[in-house]
Scaffold this motif. Sequence first.
Motif, mmCIF file in Angstrom:
data_model
loop_
_atom_site.group_PDB
_atom_site.id
_atom_site.type_symbol
_atom_site.label_atom_id
_atom_site.label_comp_id
_atom_site.label_asym_id
_atom_site.label_seq_id
_atom_site.Cartn_x
_atom_site.Cartn_y
_atom_site.Cartn_z
ATOM 1 N N SER A 137 49.394 37.298 34.948
ATOM 2 C CA SER A 137 50.792 37.511 34.545
ATOM 3 C C SER A 137 51.599 36.306 35.029
ATOM 4 C CB SER A 137 51.324 38.789 35.176
ATOM 5 O OG SER A 137 52.700 38.967 34.899
ATOM 6 N N PRO A 138 52.485 35.787 34.167
ATOM 7 C CA PRO A 138 52.797 36.216 32.796
ATOM 8 C C PRO A 138 51.743 35.741 31.795
ATOM 9 C CG PRO A 138 54.087 34.286 33.354
ATOM 10 C CD PRO A 138 53.339 34.655 34.598
ATOM 11 N N ARG B 240 51.924 25.904 38.012
ATOM 12 C CA ARG B 240 52.757 26.768 38.851
ATOM 13 C C ARG B 240 51.926 27.400 39.966
ATOM 14 N NH1 ARG B 240 57.403 27.925 41.319
ATOM 15 N NH2 ARG B 240 57.850 30.174 41.416
ATOM 16 N N ARG B 241 50.683 27.812 39.629
ATOM 17 C CA ARG B 241 49.823 28.409 40.651
ATOM 18 C C ARG B 241 49.531 27.402 41.765
ATOM 19 N NH1 ARG B 241 43.564 30.007 39.731
ATOM 20 N NH2 ARG B 241 43.535 27.725 39.592
ATOM 21 N N ASP C 9 48.195 37.066 39.548
ATOM 22 C CA ASP C 9 49.481 37.599 39.093
ATOM 23 C C ASP C 9 50.582 36.696 39.670
ATOM 24 O OD1 ASP C 9 51.852 38.969 38.655
ATOM 25 O OD2 ASP C 9 50.919 40.943 38.886
ATOM 26 N N LEU C 10 51.049 35.733 38.850
ATOM 27 C CA LEU C 10 52.020 34.751 39.336
ATOM 28 C C LEU C 10 53.342 35.406 39.731
ATOM 29 C CD1 LEU C 10 51.618 31.623 37.017
ATOM 30 C CD2 LEU C 10 50.999 31.853 39.416
ATOM 31 N N ARG C 11 53.730 36.430 38.998
ATOM 32 C CA ARG C 11 54.999 37.081 39.325
ATOM 33 C C ARG C 11 54.928 37.721 40.718
ATOM 34 N NH1 ARG C 11 54.938 38.725 33.633
ATOM 35 N NH2 ARG C 11 56.607 37.613 32.528
ATOM 36 N N ALA C 12 53.865 38.473 40.970
ATOM 37 C CA ALA C 12 53.724 39.122 42.266
ATOM 38 C C ALA C 12 53.555 38.089 43.374
ATOM 39 C CB ALA C 12 52.522 40.078 42.248
ATOM 40 N N THR D 5 54.750 35.071 43.441
ATOM 41 C CA THR D 5 56.048 34.426 43.682
ATOM 42 C C THR D 5 56.919 35.299 44.568
ATOM 43 O OG1 THR D 5 55.947 33.283 41.547
ATOM 44 C CG2 THR D 5 58.111 33.500 42.566
ATOM 45 N N VAL D 6 56.908 36.623 44.318
ATOM 46 C CA VAL D 6 57.695 37.550 45.133
ATOM 47 C C VAL D 6 57.175 37.561 46.574
ATOM 48 C CG1 VAL D 6 58.312 39.968 45.476
ATOM 49 C CG2 VAL D 6 58.371 38.976 43.178
#
Length: 411
Positions: free
Chosen positions: A281-282, A344-345, A387-390, A392-393
């Motif tokens: 994700s995303p 990004r990762r 899961d990039l979103r998780a 990042t959080v």
Amino acid sequence: MNDARTGRPPMSRDEVDRTLARLRDERDRISTTLLELEAHHGYQLLEGATLEGETGRVQSEVRQGMSSLWNLFDLYGRTLRAAEDLRARHPRPGQAQLAELTRLLAGPSIELPPATIPLERRTLLSGSSGEKLTLRAAVERMTVLYEEVAQAVGELDGVWSALLSRLAEVEAERRSADELLDSLGGTEPELDRLRAELDAVAAVVRGDPLSLASGGRADTGRLDAIHAGLAEVRRGLERAERLRGEFAGRVDAIAAVLDRLREVEAEARRVREEVLVKIASPAPPEPPRASAALADRLASLSGPPPGLGWNDLAERVADLERASDAALERARETAGVIRGLLDRREELRGRLDAYRVKAARLGHAEDAELARMYERARELLWTSPCDLRAATVALSGYQQAINARAKGTKR
């Protein structure tokens, strides 16, 4: 004792000299201003043109106003010269000379010829004698005349200059279209129509520009419409001319763009497959697939279709060029977005290591909560698919916790 002609006592010698000095400066400034007005671009346009209608009326008023200005200035200058001459002849003027100088400088010493008096200022018995003015009253009257003339000239110049400038642009556009048509041969009915319309508007611009004004501003609407029409005709002729001589080269160039497009689309598909394995994700966007349809369009361009000419083919080639370039740009952007997920990762992994070093430098290497948060973020970033979103959080929470401890240490 007051002089009956001026209603005031005669000036002293010093007063006379100061007044003469002031009036000489005033005379020079008035002369310079009038000459500048005559040299003004708008005034020169008026003087050198045969005009009609509203503009002709303004031209007549301006000429009459300037004539009145120069006549009044000449009378003003004569009176001032008379005072200068009298003062020069009498280095030590007596009472009689001072009284005369006072009359010339402060009294009604300028007599206007009856013919120069405006009708609205005349009386029933003024035909045999002129109006008398003081030098100050003459300047005030010249000021009013000057302002009226300058305003008329300025307003006309603004309108006329804008119209002439726009007309020059439109005529240049017409010449360009004419030259192209001459080189291609044949006829262009739309160009003939626009030529005739331009000739009619040009006659109005040069003969009565104020008839093309609205609210004191030039209305270039008719010229703008003609210019747009001529530009469209010229562009069509240019397309035809270019295509006639460059058809093979332009087709080859489109083919080269499509080759690059196929390569980018293939690369986007390859990177997307890698992303689907490594990133949960995303979700990456779908790779573009425009090259096949564009290749079909290119294959249909072998020459002018039956019954059509180079103009029509030129438009089709130009459309395909634009579509191919746009498709290549979109494909590159999409491939960049897909590749950016992997980038990004890697960026988040690097930031996580940097924050861990910062925590250790602040003396929190053994902090259990920070260690737990670090391990959670690391697990997310080193798990495939990630899961990039998780992640990042989690990384943001780890950073905030370190910063909070750093502030507490400082306090």
